[in-house]
Design an enzyme around this catalytic site. Sequence first.
Site, short mmCIF file in Angstrom:
data_model
loop_
_atom_site.label_atom_id
_atom_site.label_comp_id
_atom_site.label_asym_id
_atom_site.label_seq_id
_atom_site.Cartn_x
_atom_site.Cartn_y
_atom_site.Cartn_z
N ALA A 137 0.83 -1.20 0.00
CA ALA A 137 0.00 0.00 0.00
C ALA A 137 0.87 1.25 0.00
CB ALA A 137 -0.91 -0.01 1.24
N ASP A 288 5.72 -5.99 12.84
CA ASP A 288 6.40 -5.45 11.65
C ASP A 288 7.09 -4.13 12.03
OD1 ASP A 288 7.20 -5.56 9.04
OD2 ASP A 288 5.36 -4.74 8.19
#
Length: 501
Positions: A137, A288
Site C-alpha cells: 500500500a 512489523d
Amino acid sequence: MSRVAASLRLIAVGWALVRADALIPREVEPVLPSSAKWAGRALRIFAGGKARQGRPGERLARVLEREGPAAIKVGQFLSTRADIFGGPFAEDLSHLKDRLAPFPLSVARAEIERGLGRPLETVFASFEGPVAAASLAQAHPATLLDGTKVAVKVLRPGIELRVAQDSAALRLAADLAERWAPAARRLRPRQFVEVVIRALDLEVDLRFEAAGCAELGEAMKADPYMRAPDVVWDGVGKRFLTLSWAPGVALSDPAALTLEGLDRKALAEAVTRGFLAQALDHGLFHADLHEGNLFVAAPASIVAVDYGILGRLGPAERKYLAEILYGFLNRDYARVAAIHFDAGYVPAHQDRDAFAQALRAVGEPVFGRDARQVSMGKLLAQLFEMTALFDMALRPELVLLQKTMVTVEGVARRIDPTHDLWAAADPVVRRWIARELSPAAKVRDFADEALRALRAIARLVEAPGVPAVAVVQTRSGPPLLWFLAGVAVAGLAFAAGIWLG
C-alpha cells in the site's frame, strides 16, 4: 494459481537472482567454504549485463522489488540487520521499507470513493499525493472536514492477486523443501509458510488492520514506550484506512537520528521495551517494527504505524517467554534449559544438562560486553547450530515473535550501536515476573482454579441424567455442591498459607 504456474514463478525468481549475481554474490566468496565457492562460480556463468551491476544489496533490492510483496518483505527484514549483513548492504535495501514506486493519485482517490460509496469530499477536505509507498500500500496525507490532519493508507491495485501468486509459490517451495531437504524438515517449512501466508491475507483487508491498531493502541497506553495513531472509522474500508497523523520523522529517514535533543539511548530502549511490554503484558504485539513503521521525535517519543501484521501469544507462551528471559538475565542456564523442556521446545529425550551447557556457551560471551564487540552473525549461527544439535523444531506459534525480536534488536542497534538488549529488557521482564509469579499472583491463580472447579461441579450437578447421589442434600439443606466448595476454599487457604510462609 496452479502448481505449474507456481513452479514457473519459482524458477523465474531463482533465474532473476542468478542473473543479478544475488544468490551467492561474488563479494562473499572469500568467506565461503569450498563447495559454496564452486557453486557460486558456476552460477555466475549465467549472470551478466546490467543485472549484475552495483553492490550486492543494490542487486538484491532490484530483484526483490520486481518480485512482489513477499520478496519485498524479506528485503525489509534484512535491511534491519546492518550489524549482521553490514551497513552498505542494509542501506541498499532500506528503500524497500517505504520508498517504492507509487501508483497514481487518481487511482487512490477512485479506490476510496468506490469503498465509501460517495464522493471523497464528503469525508476529506483535502487529499494529497503519496508520501510513502511500500509493498502492499501507499500513504497519503489528508485533512478531515473538521481540519484534523490524517494519513490515508490505500492498497495497491491488483495486490490481492500478487499475494495469491506469492502464497502459491511459497507453498510449493515449502513442499519441495519438505520432500527434498531432510535437514529442513525440523524447521517445518509448510507450517512456517502458512503463518506467513495468513499474515499476508490479513494485510490485504485494511479493516483488520484498523481493528488491530485500535486494540493494540489501547494496550500501549499502559506504558510510556510507544504509541499508536487513532483510527478514523468513517474513513475505513477493505482497501483503505484512515489514521490520525503520526507526529515526528520516520526512522527510515536518515534525518531522524540527527533530530535536536534526541536521546538515542533512551529511544533504543523504548523500542525494545515497547515490544516486550506488548508481548508479555498483553499477549499482542506489533509484528512489523521496521524503521519505516516507526516515527520518532525528541527526546525519545515513538509512534508505530502499519498494524497489518500482529502477533499473539497465549498465557502459556507468555509465561515461558518471560521465564526464559528472566533466566538469561540471572544467568541461570539450568532454569532456562528446564523451561525449554517443560514447554516442549526441546525433545524430551535430549540431555537437559548438556542443553544448559550449550546455553551457557551462547550466553556468557554476550553479558557485560559492549554491543559493538558482539558479532550478531556469529551468535545467530551458533544458536542455529544449537537448535540442530538438540533436534529443536520450529514452533509455528512463535514465528512472528522470533522474527520481530530479531527485527527489534536490529532497529535498536541502528539507533544506538551500544544498545544492550538484555539491559533494556530487564525492567519489563522483572515487572512481569513480580506481578505474575509473586505469592499474591499464586493465590490469585489458586482462586481462579477453585472457581473453575466450582463452575465445573455446578454444570455437572445441573446436567440432565446426573445420578441422584450427585445432588443428595443433607436434612439441613446445603447440597453436596456447597460441601465441595468448602473443601475447595479450605484447600485454597491452606495452599496460600504454605506459599506465603
